[in-house]
Design a protein around this motif. Structure first.
Motif, mmCIF file in Angstrom:
data_model
loop_
_atom_site.group_PDB
_atom_site.id
_atom_site.type_symbol
_atom_site.label_atom_id
_atom_site.label_comp_id
_atom_site.label_asym_id
_atom_site.label_seq_id
_atom_site.Cartn_x
_atom_site.Cartn_y
_atom_site.Cartn_z
ATOM 1 N N GLY A 249 0.532 -7.163 5.506
ATOM 2 C CA GLY A 249 0.473 -7.741 6.838
ATOM 3 C C GLY A 249 1.803 -7.615 7.554
ATOM 4 O O GLY A 249 2.807 -7.171 6.982
ATOM 5 N N THR A 250 1.838 -8.033 8.812
ATOM 6 C CA THR A 250 3.085 -7.912 9.583
ATOM 7 C C THR A 250 4.202 -8.775 9.010
ATOM 8 O O THR A 250 5.375 -8.522 9.271
ATOM 9 N N ASP A 251 3.851 -9.801 8.228
ATOM 10 C CA ASP A 251 4.873 -10.640 7.598
ATOM 11 C C ASP A 251 5.360 -10.069 6.270
ATOM 12 O O ASP A 251 6.169 -10.701 5.589
ATOM 13 N N SER A 252 4.862 -8.896 5.920
ATOM 14 C CA SER A 252 5.423 -8.144 4.789
ATOM 15 C C SER A 252 6.462 -7.198 5.381
ATOM 16 O O SER A 252 6.111 -6.221 6.035
ATOM 17 N N VAL A 253 7.736 -7.479 5.168
ATOM 18 C CA VAL A 253 8.807 -6.808 5.908
ATOM 19 C C VAL A 253 9.669 -5.983 4.966
ATOM 20 O O VAL A 253 10.335 -6.530 4.079
ATOM 21 N N LEU A 254 9.650 -4.663 5.169
ATOM 22 C CA LEU A 254 10.590 -3.794 4.472
ATOM 23 C C LEU A 254 11.875 -3.767 5.288
ATOM 24 O O LEU A 254 11.882 -3.324 6.432
ATOM 25 N N ASP A 255 12.951 -4.266 4.710
ATOM 26 C CA ASP A 255 14.197 -4.525 5.431
ATOM 27 C C ASP A 255 15.317 -3.706 4.807
ATOM 28 O O ASP A 255 15.758 -3.988 3.693
ATOM 29 N N GLY A 256 15.784 -2.681 5.542
ATOM 30 C CA GLY A 256 16.856 -1.837 5.032
ATOM 31 C C GLY A 256 18.217 -2.488 5.032
ATOM 32 O O GLY A 256 19.155 -1.969 4.420
ATOM 33 N N GLY A 257 18.366 -3.608 5.734
ATOM 34 C CA GLY A 257 19.598 -4.384 5.684
ATOM 35 C C GLY A 257 20.697 -3.938 6.626
ATOM 36 O O GLY A 257 21.634 -4.684 6.873
ATOM 37 N N ASP A 258 20.595 -2.708 7.197
ATOM 38 C CA ASP A 258 21.690 -2.202 8.027
ATOM 39 C C ASP A 258 21.174 -1.072 8.912
ATOM 40 O O ASP A 258 20.823 -0.003 8.401
ATOM 41 N N LEU B 249 0.350 4.506 4.956
ATOM 42 C CA LEU B 249 1.254 3.372 5.145
ATOM 43 C C LEU B 249 0.630 2.507 6.229
ATOM 44 O O LEU B 249 0.501 2.942 7.375
ATOM 45 N N VAL B 250 0.272 1.269 5.898
ATOM 46 C CA VAL B 250 -0.587 0.499 6.789
ATOM 47 C C VAL B 250 -0.131 -0.950 6.925
ATOM 48 O O VAL B 250 0.058 -1.654 5.921
ATOM 49 N N GLY B 251 0.073 -1.410 8.150
ATOM 50 C CA GLY B 251 0.075 -2.831 8.473
ATOM 51 C C GLY B 251 1.372 -3.594 8.385
ATOM 52 O O GLY B 251 1.530 -4.619 9.045
ATOM 53 N N PHE B 252 2.339 -3.160 7.603
ATOM 54 C CA PHE B 252 3.536 -3.955 7.351
ATOM 55 C C PHE B 252 4.603 -3.700 8.405
ATOM 56 O O PHE B 252 4.405 -2.922 9.347
ATOM 57 N N SER B 253 5.742 -4.368 8.269
ATOM 58 C CA SER B 253 6.845 -4.218 9.214
ATOM 59 C C SER B 253 8.008 -3.486 8.565
ATOM 60 O O SER B 253 8.224 -3.586 7.343
ATOM 61 N N VAL B 254 8.748 -2.759 9.380
ATOM 62 C CA VAL B 254 9.889 -1.957 8.924
ATOM 63 C C VAL B 254 11.057 -2.257 9.858
ATOM 64 O O VAL B 254 10.913 -2.153 11.083
ATOM 65 N N THR B 255 12.214 -2.590 9.292
ATOM 66 C CA THR B 255 13.328 -2.988 10.151
ATOM 67 C C THR B 255 14.668 -2.699 9.480
ATOM 68 O O THR B 255 14.757 -2.501 8.265
ATOM 69 N N ASN B 256 15.715 -2.654 10.299
ATOM 70 C CA ASN B 256 17.104 -2.609 9.826
ATOM 71 C C ASN B 256 17.425 -1.394 8.963
ATOM 72 O O ASN B 256 17.920 -1.516 7.842
ATOM 73 N N GLY B 257 17.167 -0.203 9.510
ATOM 74 C CA GLY B 257 17.597 1.021 8.844
ATOM 75 C C GLY B 257 18.074 2.016 9.880
ATOM 76 O O GLY B 257 17.767 1.896 11.071
ATOM 77 N N GLN B 258 18.862 3.009 9.448
ATOM 78 C CA GLN B 258 19.229 4.084 10.374
ATOM 79 C C GLN B 258 17.976 4.772 10.890
ATOM 80 O O GLN B 258 17.881 5.124 12.060
ATOM 81 N N LYS B 259 17.013 4.990 9.991
ATOM 82 C CA LYS B 259 15.701 5.497 10.363
ATOM 83 C C LYS B 259 14.662 4.569 9.749
ATOM 84 O O LYS B 259 14.846 4.080 8.631
ATOM 85 N N GLY B 260 13.573 4.348 10.477
ATOM 86 C CA GLY B 260 12.563 3.432 9.971
ATOM 87 C C GLY B 260 11.699 4.070 8.910
ATOM 88 O O GLY B 260 11.813 3.772 7.719
ATOM 89 N N VAL B 261 10.801 4.977 9.321
ATOM 90 C CA VAL B 261 9.954 5.726 8.396
ATOM 91 C C VAL B 261 10.304 7.201 8.537
ATOM 92 O O VAL B 261 10.185 7.782 9.612
ATOM 93 N N MET B 262 10.732 7.812 7.447
ATOM 94 C CA MET B 262 11.045 9.235 7.416
ATOM 95 C C MET B 262 10.022 9.932 6.529
ATOM 96 O O MET B 262 9.779 9.509 5.397
ATOM 97 N N ALA B 263 9.411 10.987 7.064
ATOM 98 C CA ALA B 263 8.451 11.773 6.293
ATOM 99 C C ALA B 263 8.965 13.200 6.191
ATOM 100 O O ALA B 263 9.058 13.902 7.197
ATOM 101 N N ASP B 264 9.309 13.627 4.988
ATOM 102 C CA ASP B 264 9.757 14.994 4.717
ATOM 103 C C ASP B 264 8.694 15.710 3.903
ATOM 104 O O ASP B 264 8.365 15.299 2.780
ATOM 105 N N GLY B 265 8.126 16.784 4.477
ATOM 106 C CA GLY B 265 7.169 17.579 3.731
ATOM 107 C C GLY B 265 5.900 16.839 3.372
ATOM 108 O O GLY B 265 5.255 17.158 2.372
ATOM 109 N N THR B 266 5.519 15.866 4.182
ATOM 110 C CA THR B 266 4.279 15.150 3.890
ATOM 111 C C THR B 266 3.110 15.824 4.605
ATOM 112 O O THR B 266 3.266 16.396 5.680
#
Length: 366
Positions: free
Chosen positions: A127-136, A153-170
């Motif tokens: 859910g949106t309250d599941s937060v992947l937090d890169g810290g910086d 990748l479905v539904g959660f939150s992503v924050t505090n990174g130089q890049k949020g979601v990076m996909a290489d060769g997917t």
């Protein structure tokens, strides 16, 4: 009776004692009935620690104690409640797995390298309250699909990174219904021959905190100046990707930036608010070939609403714009083809608040 009591003082004393005890008992009984039972204290689980079930609990009872992922997720085959558990689940993932994120903060940079299949993709859902937090927001990829194919990748939150979601060769992956915010550069990036993917229904805002010129919402492919670093000095053919149904705001650069070397994708049904643009002058910039830009809505731009550019010979052409709505409120065009080449702007596109006009080319019937 009076005579008896007078002659038997011990009898009077006993009667008085018995009556007093009965009265006290009635009082305590009434207090006990009126007082509600104390509420049970339930500890709130967090992503950092999970409740410890009784050693005698069955496996099913133990599983029920752990927090469950969001209601919109498919049934999890692996439940995680901490950053360490998430990292391990990503390493051990196999085709068909569904990794369920409990609500909470997951601190770190997370990498998936294992692939699913067309029939059995791997899913990471919360859910949106599941937060992947890169810290910086100055460093790191919060979630990285590194050669991992057929993921959801479905539904959660992503924050505090130089890049949020990076996909290489997917390949064949879906990035859906995420909330991506507080990012140093771009929020979502598909590159290094990432093909046939869908970026849908995400909420993206507050990008470009490290370098505003890199603050795109969704970035497809690689600029030609970086081909030797990323794609073996060849065009980064991140082809046939779809960007649809997303909401973009507070991006310092384009909401959607499609690079030279990419072909045959779709940008549709997105909404753009360019109020925070500082390093780009449009919501969408198409430098690839054969893209369809359909039914998007934008407001507020530094210059134009939608653009194409020819960065290299043979690129930035054969793109089609249809059914888009541009409330530019800026000094340029709603639709600017630079140059026109074989790009088509259909007459069903509209623009308001564009000082130079609706478009810089002659529209074509749909």
């Amino acid at each position: 009776m009076k005579q008896l009591l007078a002659n038997r003082p011990w009898f009077a004393l006993g009667a008085a004692f018995l009556g007093g005890a009965l009265a006290v008992g009635l009082v305590w009984a009434s207090v006990s009935i009126a007082r509600p039972a104390p509420a049970a204290t339930v500890a709130e689980p967090t992503a950092g620690a999970s409740p410890v079930p009784s050693p005698s609990a069955t496996a099913a009872q133990q599983d029920s104690v752990r927090p469950q992922p969001g209601a919109g997720c498919p049934r999890a085959t692996i439940d995680v409640v901490s950053a360490d558990e998430l990292s391990s689940a990503l390493i051990d993932a196999a085709p068909g797995d569904v990794i369920g994120l409990a609500d909470g903060n997951y601190q770190g940079n997370f990498v998936a390298t294992t692939s699913g299949t067309v029939d059995e993709p791997i899913t990471l859902c919360g859910g949106t309250d599941s937060v992947l937090d890169g810290g910086d927001p100055m460093n790191g990829y919060v979630m990285h699909l590194d050669g991992a194919q057929y993921w959801n990748l479905v539904g959660f939150s992503v924050t505090n990174g130089q890049k949020g979601v990076m996909a290489d060769g997917t390949v064949g992956s879906t990035i859906r219904a995420l909330t991506v915010s507080t990012i140093g550069d771009e929020a979502i990036h598909l590159r290094r021959f990432s093909t046939d993917n869908t970026v849908a229904d995400n909420i993206v805002f507050d990008t470009g905190l490290r370098k505003p010129k890199f603050g795109e919402g969704v970035y497809i492919g690689t600029a030609d100046s970086n081909w030797c670093d990323i794609s073996g000095c060849q065009p980064d053919r991140s082809d046939r990707n779809t960007v649809t149904g997303n909401s973009f705001s507070q991006t310092t650069s384009e909401a959607v930036d499609v690079k030279e070397g990419t072909s045959n994708g779709i940008v549709s049904h997105n909404t753009f608010d360019g109020s925070a643009l500082s390093e780009a002058d449009s919501w969408v910039d198409i430098k690839g070939n054969g893209w369809v830009i359909d039914s998007n809505t934008g407001t507020n731009s530094l210059r134009d609403g939608f653009q194409t550019h020819e960065i290299l010979d043979g690129w930035g052409t054969d793109n089609i714009f249809r059914n888009n709505t541009a409330a530019v409120n800026g000094p340029g065009f709603g639709y600017s083809m630079t140059p026109e080449l074989s790009n088509i702007v259909e007459c069903n596109n509209t623009a308001t608040g564009a000082a130079e006009g609706v478009m810089n080319v002659t529209c074509r019937a749909s």
